[in-house]
Write an enzyme that holds these catalytic residues in place. Structure first.
Site, PDB file in Angstrom:
ATOM      1  N   ILE A  88       0.831  -1.222   0.000  1.00 36.01           N
ATOM      2  CA  ILE A  88       0.000   0.000   0.000  1.00 36.01           C
ATOM      3  C   ILE A  88       0.864   1.271   0.000  1.00 36.01           C
ATOM      4  CG2 ILE A  88      -1.986  -1.137   1.071  1.00 36.01           C
ATOM      5  CD1 ILE A  88      -1.195   0.143   3.748  1.00 36.01           C
ATOM      6  N   LYS A 114       2.474  -4.934   3.342  1.00 36.47           N
ATOM      7  CA  LYS A 114       3.608  -4.020   3.513  1.00 36.47           C
ATOM      8  C   LYS A 114       3.118  -2.578   3.400  1.00 36.47           C
ATOM      9  CE  LYS A 114       6.596  -2.164   0.740  1.00 36.47           C
ATOM     10  NZ  LYS A 114       6.713  -0.848   1.415  1.00 36.47           N
ATOM     11  N   GLY A 147      10.284  -0.547  -0.779  1.00 44.52           N
ATOM     12  CA  GLY A 147       9.689  -1.196  -1.945  1.00 44.52           C
ATOM     13  C   GLY A 147      10.591  -2.212  -2.633  1.00 44.52           C
ATOM     14  N   GLU A 190      -4.099  -0.825  -8.305  1.00 39.38           N
ATOM     15  CA  GLU A 190      -4.750   0.497  -8.232  1.00 39.38           C
ATOM     16  C   GLU A 190      -3.643   1.510  -8.445  1.00 39.38           C
ATOM     17  OE1 GLU A 190      -7.885   1.115  -7.827  1.00 39.38           O
ATOM     18  OE2 GLU A 190      -8.739  -0.659  -6.868  1.00 39.38           O
ATOM     19  N   LEU A 191      -3.649   2.188  -9.593  1.00 31.02           N
ATOM     20  CA  LEU A 191      -2.473   2.983  -9.954  1.00 31.02           C
ATOM     21  C   LEU A 191      -2.800   4.472 -10.087  1.00 31.02           C
ATOM     22  CD1 LEU A 191      -1.152   0.339 -12.499  1.00 31.02           C
ATOM     23  CD2 LEU A 191      -0.604   0.536 -10.065  1.00 31.02           C
ATOM     24  N   CYS A 224      -5.002   9.653  -5.940  1.00 25.31           N
ATOM     25  CA  CYS A 224      -4.857   9.009  -7.246  1.00 25.31           C
ATOM     26  C   CYS A 224      -5.964   9.470  -8.201  1.00 25.31           C
ATOM     27  CB  CYS A 224      -4.900   7.508  -7.074  1.00 25.31           C
ATOM     28  SG  CYS A 224      -6.212   7.015  -5.962  1.00 25.31           S
ATOM     29  N   GLU A 321       0.787  12.885 -13.833  1.00 26.96           N
ATOM     30  CA  GLU A 321       0.204  12.962 -12.499  1.00 26.96           C
ATOM     31  C   GLU A 321       1.165  13.779 -11.619  1.00 26.96           C
ATOM     32  OE1 GLU A 321       0.088   9.303 -10.117  1.00 26.96           O
ATOM     33  OE2 GLU A 321      -2.011   9.813  -9.826  1.00 26.96           O
TER      34      GLU A 321
HETATM   35  N1  LIG Z   1      -5.287   3.967  -7.616  1.00 29.25           N
HETATM   36  C1  LIG Z   1      -5.221   4.152  -6.331  1.00 29.25           C
HETATM   37  O1  LIG Z   1      -6.107   3.764  -5.589  1.00 29.25           O
HETATM   38  C2  LIG Z   1      -4.039   4.869  -5.734  1.00 29.25           C
HETATM   39  C3  LIG Z   1      -4.080   5.185  -4.392  1.00 29.25           C
HETATM   40  C4  LIG Z   1      -2.991   5.835  -3.840  1.00 29.25           C
HETATM   41  C5  LIG Z   1      -1.887   6.135  -4.613  1.00 29.25           C
HETATM   42  N2  LIG Z   1      -1.858   5.812  -5.901  1.00 29.25           N
HETATM   43  C6  LIG Z   1      -0.697   6.156  -6.744  1.00 29.25           C
HETATM   44  O2  LIG Z   1       0.529   5.986  -6.013  1.00 29.25           O
HETATM   45  C7  LIG Z   1       1.497   6.947  -6.425  1.00 29.25           C
HETATM   46  C8  LIG Z   1       2.164   7.617  -5.236  1.00 29.25           C
HETATM   47  O3  LIG Z   1       2.582   6.685  -4.294  1.00 29.25           O
HETATM   48  P1  LIG Z   1       4.126   6.195  -4.153  1.00 29.25           P
HETATM   49  O4  LIG Z   1       5.109   7.211  -4.573  1.00 29.25           O
HETATM   50  O5  LIG Z   1       4.239   5.643  -2.768  1.00 29.25           O
HETATM   51  O6  LIG Z   1       4.171   5.028  -5.206  1.00 29.25           O
HETATM   52  P2  LIG Z   1       5.153   3.803  -5.259  1.00 29.25           P
HETATM   53  O7  LIG Z   1       4.638   3.003  -6.389  1.00 29.25           O
HETATM   54  O8  LIG Z   1       6.588   4.183  -5.263  1.00 29.25           O
HETATM   55  O9  LIG Z   1       4.940   3.053  -3.861  1.00 29.25           O
HETATM   56  C9  LIG Z   1       3.764   2.373  -3.538  1.00 29.25           C
HETATM   57  C10 LIG Z   1       4.136   1.155  -2.723  1.00 29.25           C
HETATM   58  O10 LIG Z   1       4.905   0.295  -3.530  1.00 29.25           O
HETATM   59  C11 LIG Z   1       6.117  -0.055  -2.876  1.00 29.25           C
HETATM   60  N3  LIG Z   1       7.167  -0.262  -3.882  1.00 29.25           N
HETATM   61  C12 LIG Z   1       7.973   0.662  -4.453  1.00 29.25           C
HETATM   62  N4  LIG Z   1       8.834   0.072  -5.304  1.00 29.25           N
HETATM   63  C13 LIG Z   1       8.556  -1.255  -5.279  1.00 29.25           C
HETATM   64  C14 LIG Z   1       9.101  -2.400  -5.943  1.00 29.25           C
HETATM   65  N5  LIG Z   1      10.122  -2.288  -6.796  1.00 29.25           N
HETATM   66  N6  LIG Z   1       8.582  -3.613  -5.681  1.00 29.25           N
HETATM   67  C15 LIG Z   1       7.549  -3.741  -4.820  1.00 29.25           C
HETATM   68  N7  LIG Z   1       7.016  -2.713  -4.143  1.00 29.25           N
HETATM   69  C16 LIG Z   1       7.497  -1.473  -4.374  1.00 29.25           C
HETATM   70  C17 LIG Z   1       6.383   1.099  -1.933  1.00 29.25           C
HETATM   71  O11 LIG Z   1       7.239   0.709  -0.890  1.00 29.25           O
HETATM   72  C18 LIG Z   1       4.976   1.441  -1.470  1.00 29.25           C
HETATM   73  O12 LIG Z   1       4.591   0.586  -0.435  1.00 29.25           O
HETATM   74  C19 LIG Z   1       0.737   7.903  -7.285  1.00 29.25           C
HETATM   75  O13 LIG Z   1       1.074   7.717  -8.623  1.00 29.25           O
HETATM   76  C20 LIG Z   1      -0.736   7.586  -7.058  1.00 29.25           C
HETATM   77  O14 LIG Z   1      -1.581   7.854  -8.108  1.00 29.25           O
HETATM   78  C21 LIG Z   1      -2.923   5.179  -6.485  1.00 29.25           C
END
Ligand SMILES: NC(=O)c1ccc[n+]([C@@H]2O[C@H](COP(=O)([O-])OP(=O)(O)OC[C@H]3O[C@@H](n4cnc5c(N)ncnc54)[C@H](O)[C@@H]3O)[C@@H](O)[C@H]2O)c1
Length: 423
Positions: A88, A114, A147, A190-191, A224, A321
């Site tokens: 998450i 996580k 991550g 969910e991106l 998001c 974004e």
């Molecule tokens: N669609 C939705 O419901 C929704 C909700 C919230 C946030 N978001 C999106 O998330 C983004 C912002 O959040 P962020 O910067 O934390 O994103 P991120 O993708 O870097 O991180 C999200 C999660 O993924 C983990 N992660 C990062 N790299 C990873 C890897 N290589 N392998 C596995 N896990 C990994 C992180 O530790 C964190 O827990 C925005 O683009 C937003 O739109 C989408």
């Protein structure tokens, strides 16, 4: 355990959340920086409601008996999928926890979740309450970690049966590949998004201004589904712009624990710098900076509520974004044009429509390629309403009845019948 027992544990957990809601709201603000009033009045009640909603599902999940050709009794069993891996983000630490954990537990799975490295606090606290509510050890495992190490371990683990991920589109692609390269575990994603907020010429302007402001600036712009492309009909564009600018200038920024504060700091220096880079790019590409545009104050990652007008579809601020308090206002002439432009994006998470004409609303509802269309409202997140994206905004749906399928296997059981009384 029986579904009814699961249901009772989830209900007891919801009661404990209610009992401890003051400290949970405070922890969420400590963790994330969001206004305490927002956490206390909006998010914690939604958290509690969501768990009660899924507690209600626990004992209503069952298969079917299926009529088939031949002497057979056919039934489907809806089994828990097994170990659910869940990753998450930091923008709504507890709501994202709830969207993942609620349906997975209702369906009888175990979980390794996580949390985001920026916000490990509140998920750990509420997990302790889950154990107080009677959840057996080992059913819900919350880990804090980064991550590329902890997250990647979950995504590529051979004994994780399902992966649910919320975060950026970039990371979504990485975890999908990891799942494919390991045990082909099913993945829900969910991106990101770049949601259009369309204000038609007949809209109630004052309401539309307020909701467009909310759609973008809520949660420091870190949503998001943020309405990050405000399309306004040319007939009301000037009036809308003046009012949107005035509203942004009135937005109260500051210490998230202070009463009346609407906007706290961004999550970290990385996001803070990224948002300021996008603001510079908006200015350089020729958009008109109407308000804000700079850091707020001299301490902490605060950004002034920023409004751009004269934004064109090909500018970076209209395509990427930003995930920050930056509103882009674009002008449109007719419905076909705004449909085409609204859909010209790699994302498809949500859309807002503002009009008093039911035919216009119906036309837009069907034409917009987005997982949610809000009409004369925005950011309505009831537990029963499915949420998820078209295109590069994700795969699958969370919340509501739709989330249950993510956490179930369907087993067909075919039994040969010797002397059936009927078929
Ligand atoms: N669609 C939705 O419901 C929704 C909700 C919230 C946030 N978001 C999106 O998330 C983004 C912002 O959040 P962020 O910067 O934390 O994103 P991120 O993708 O870097 O991180 C999200 C999660 O993924 C983990 N992660 C990062 N790299 C990873 C890897 N290589 N392998 C596995 N896990 C990994 C992180 O530790 C964190 O827990 C925005 O683009 C937003 O739109 C989408």
């Amino acid at each position: 355990m029986t579904p009814y027992e699961r249901s009772k544990i989830i209900l007891r957990f919801a009661d404990l959340l209610e009992k401890h809601s003051d400290e949970i709201a405070a922890l969420e603000t400590w963790d994330n920086g969001k206004p305490h009033e927002q956490a206390a009045k909006a998010e914690i009640p939604m958290l509690i409601r969501l768990f009660r909603y899924y507690a209600g599902w626990a004992d209503k999940i069952h298969g079917l008996t299926v009529p088939a050709d031949g002497n057979y009794h056919v039934q489907t069993l809806h089994e828990p999928i097994g170990v659910a891996g869940q990753i998450i983000p930091w923008n709504f630490p507890l709501l994202m926890f709830a969207w993942k954990v609620g349906p997975a537990l209702a369906c009888g799975n175990t979980i390794v979740l996580k949390s985001a490295e920026q916000t490990p606090l509140s998920a750990l606290y509420v997990s302790k309450l889950f154990h107080e509510a009677g959840l057996p050890p080992g059913v819900l495992n919350v880990i804090s970690g980064f991550g590329p190490t902890a997250g990647a371990a979950l995504a590529s683990h051979m004994d994780v049966d399902k992966l649910a991920f919320t975060g950026s589109t970039e990371t979504g692609k990485i975890v999908l590949q990891m799942a494919a390269k390991s045990n082909l575990k099913p993945v829900t994603l969910e991106l990101g998004g770049k949601s259009p907020f369309i204000v038609c010429g007949d809209a109630d302007i004052d309401k539309a201004v307020e909701l467009a402001h909310f759609a973008l600036f809520f949660n420091q712009g870190q949503c998001c589904c943020a309405g990050s492309r405000t399309y306004v009909h040319e007939s009301i564009y000037d009036e809308f712009l003046e009012k949107a600018k005035a509203r942004a200038m009135r937005r109260v920024v500051g210490d998230p624990f202070r009463k009346g504060v609407e906007q706290g700091p961004q999550i970290d220096s990385e996001q803070f710098e990224k948002i300021l880079r996008y603001i510079r790019s908006g200015v350089e590409s020729g958009a008109t900076l109407e308000s804000g545009g700079e850091r707020f104050g001299s301490k902490g990652y605060y950004i002034q509520p920023t409004v751009f007008s004269n934004v064109q579809d090909d500018m970076l601020i209209a395509k990427d974004e930003i995930f920050g308090p930056v509103q882009s206002i674009l002008k449109f002439k007719d419905l076909d044009e705004v449909i085409r432009r609204a859909n010209t994006t790699r994302y498809g998470l949500a859309a807002g429509v503002f009009t008093q004409n039911i035919d216009t609303a119906n036309t837009l509802t069907r034409a917009l390629r987005a997982g949610t269309v809000w009409i004369n409202c925005f950011d309505v997140f009831d537990a029963a309403i499915p949420f998820g994206g078209y295109k590069m905004s994700g795969q699958g749906r969370e919340k509501g009845i739709y989330s249950l399928n993510n956490y179930l296997q369907v087993k067909a059981v075919v039994t040969s019948l010797k002397k059936p009384a009927w078929l």
